[in-house]
Design a protein around this motif. Structure first.
Motif, short mmCIF file in Angstrom:
data_model
loop_
_atom_site.label_atom_id
_atom_site.label_comp_id
_atom_site.label_asym_id
_atom_site.label_seq_id
_atom_site.Cartn_x
_atom_site.Cartn_y
_atom_site.Cartn_z
N ASP A 30 0.86 -1.19 0.00
CA ASP A 30 0.00 0.00 0.00
C ASP A 30 0.89 1.24 0.00
N THR A 31 1.12 1.81 -1.17
CA THR A 31 2.04 2.94 -1.29
C THR A 31 1.33 4.22 -1.70
N LYS A 32 1.91 5.31 -1.26
CA LYS A 32 1.39 6.63 -1.64
C LYS A 32 2.09 7.14 -2.89
N SER A 33 3.39 6.87 -2.97
CA SER A 33 4.16 7.28 -4.16
C SER A 33 5.39 6.38 -4.31
N ILE A 34 5.80 6.16 -5.55
CA ILE A 34 7.00 5.39 -5.87
C ILE A 34 7.77 6.14 -6.95
N GLU A 35 9.04 6.40 -6.70
CA GLU A 35 9.89 7.06 -7.70
C GLU A 35 11.13 6.22 -7.94
N PHE A 36 11.36 5.86 -9.20
CA PHE A 36 12.62 5.24 -9.59
C PHE A 36 13.49 6.32 -10.22
N TYR A 37 14.78 6.32 -9.88
CA TYR A 37 15.65 7.37 -10.42
C TYR A 37 16.89 6.76 -11.08
N LYS A 38 17.54 7.60 -11.91
CA LYS A 38 18.73 7.17 -12.64
C LYS A 38 19.99 7.81 -12.06
N ASP A 39 21.15 7.24 -12.38
CA ASP A 39 22.42 7.80 -11.89
C ASP A 39 22.98 8.79 -12.91
N TYR A 40 24.21 9.23 -12.69
CA TYR A 40 24.82 10.24 -13.56
C TYR A 40 25.04 9.73 -14.98
N ALA A 41 25.14 8.41 -15.13
CA ALA A 41 25.32 7.82 -16.46
C ALA A 41 23.99 7.41 -17.09
N GLN A 42 22.90 7.79 -16.44
CA GLN A 42 21.53 7.51 -16.90
C GLN A 42 21.16 6.03 -16.85
N PHE A 43 21.79 5.30 -15.95
CA PHE A 43 21.37 3.93 -15.66
C PHE A 43 20.38 3.97 -14.49
N ASP A 44 19.41 3.05 -14.48
CA ASP A 44 18.52 2.93 -13.34
C ASP A 44 19.37 2.63 -12.11
N ARG A 45 19.15 3.39 -11.02
CA ARG A 45 20.06 3.28 -9.89
C ARG A 45 19.37 3.13 -8.54
N GLY A 46 18.11 3.59 -8.40
CA GLY A 46 17.49 3.50 -7.09
C GLY A 46 16.03 3.85 -7.10
N PHE A 47 15.42 3.79 -5.92
CA PHE A 47 14.00 4.11 -5.81
C PHE A 47 13.71 4.71 -4.44
N CYS A 48 12.66 5.51 -4.38
CA CYS A 48 12.17 6.08 -3.13
C CYS A 48 10.66 5.86 -3.05
N ILE A 49 10.22 5.41 -1.89
CA ILE A 49 8.81 5.07 -1.70
C ILE A 49 8.25 5.81 -0.49
N GLU A 50 7.02 6.26 -0.62
CA GLU A 50 6.26 6.72 0.54
C GLU A 50 5.13 5.72 0.74
N PHE A 51 5.17 5.03 1.86
CA PHE A 51 4.12 4.07 2.18
C PHE A 51 2.93 4.78 2.85
N LYS A 52 1.77 4.22 2.71
CA LYS A 52 0.61 4.70 3.45
C LYS A 52 0.72 4.13 4.85
N THR A 53 0.95 4.97 5.82
CA THR A 53 1.14 4.50 7.20
C THR A 53 -0.16 4.56 7.97
N LYS A 54 -0.21 3.77 9.05
CA LYS A 54 -1.44 3.68 9.85
C LYS A 54 -1.47 4.75 10.93
#
Length: 275
Positions: free
Chosen positions: A251-275
């Motif tokens: 159950d997520t509020k937002s998901i962002e995948f991001y790239k590194d300086y060479a434009q390769f997929d490198r990571g993600f940030c998630i905001e979960f829906k908390t109780k």
């Protein structure tokens, strides 16, 4: 032989190892003489008295041994961190992970509690402690050598009162509530053949399982299960698709995948829906 002549001589041995052989020899000379770049350039034509020691270092570097291990330090986010064999070397790409997490932490008023999984040399936790006000960090690792080095880096940057380093296999010894979990975990598949320079680094900081994303999935699951609002992680260049699929069950509020300086997929940030 002068300093400049020594640089020209030994740079030839590193031409197949690095695209900046002259610069690397300069760095090694600065390390041996405990001098900075300005001093070196002003003394190019002075006699160099440490040729034997330089030759030994260059021969090791010529075997693709990491420069950061030879000189015992690395630059990260504009700061200098201690490094040593047996602990993962900081990468510039991890600066993006720090930036992304800082942006998310701005949404939290007052004190922020952050859990770092797999702290290594402590660079992520130390930078967060330097850059974020009212923060308390628990940083864990299974590598005793890494924890000792991370503590030294925290002491070096005078943030030791904001970070607690704990030996823990992932979440095993973690207690308490957190606003964010952050991690640059091992995410390389066990059968992947590493480049020679990377093979000098600790395998338990690199290999994440048969597929490679097993630990990432464990971290996602733990973060959601323990009602932690934010999660920021590094990942492998080929892991966005399977992780997107895995995240559908949460159950997520937002998901962002991001790239590194060479434009390769490198990571993600998630905001979960908390109780």
């Amino acid at each position: 032989m002068t300093i400049k002549e020594s640089i020209n001589k030994y740079a030839k041995l590193l031409q197949n190892i690095t695209h900046i052989p002259n610069k690397e020899v300069e760095i090694l000379i600065q390390y041996l003489l405990d001098k900075n770049t300005i001093w070196l350039h002003l003394n190019y034509h002075n006699e160099f008295t440490e040729e034997k020691a330089l030759e030994k270092l260059v021969q090791k570097r010529a075997q693709d041994y990491p420069l950061e291990y030879l000189i015992g330090k690395a630059s990260f986010y504009g700061e200098t961190f201690l490094t040593q064999e047996g602990v993962l070397i900081p990468r510039p790409e991890t600066e993006i992970l720090v930036e992304k997490s800082i942006d998310m932490l701005k949404n939290i008023q007052g004190k922020k509690r952050v859990l770092e999984i797999g702290t290594g040399s402590g660079i992520i936790s130390v930078m967060l402690a330097l850059l974020v006000e009212e923060i308390e960090i628990i940083a864990v690792d299974i590598n005793e050598k890494a924890l000792q080095l991370a503590q030294k880096n925290a002491n070096k940057h005078n943030v030791q009162n904001r970070i607690s380093f704990i030996k823990s296999d992932l979440f095993e010894n973690v207690i308490g509530e957190f606003d964010m979990c952050i991690s640059n975990p091992p995410y390389i598949a066990n059968d992947y053949v590493l480049p020679k320079n990377v093979s000098y680094e600790p395998s338990n900081a690199l290999f994440g399982g048969e597929v490679g994303d097993e630990l990432l999935k464990d971290i996602i699951n733990y973060t959601s299960k323990h009602n932690i609002r934010y999660l920021c992680c590094e990942m492998g260049y080929d892991q966005e698709k399977p992780l997107k699929e895995y995240l559908k069950k949460f159950d997520t509020k937002s998901i962002e995948f991001y790239k590194d300086y060479a434009q390769f997929d490198r990571g993600f940030c998630i905001e979960f829906k908390t109780k």
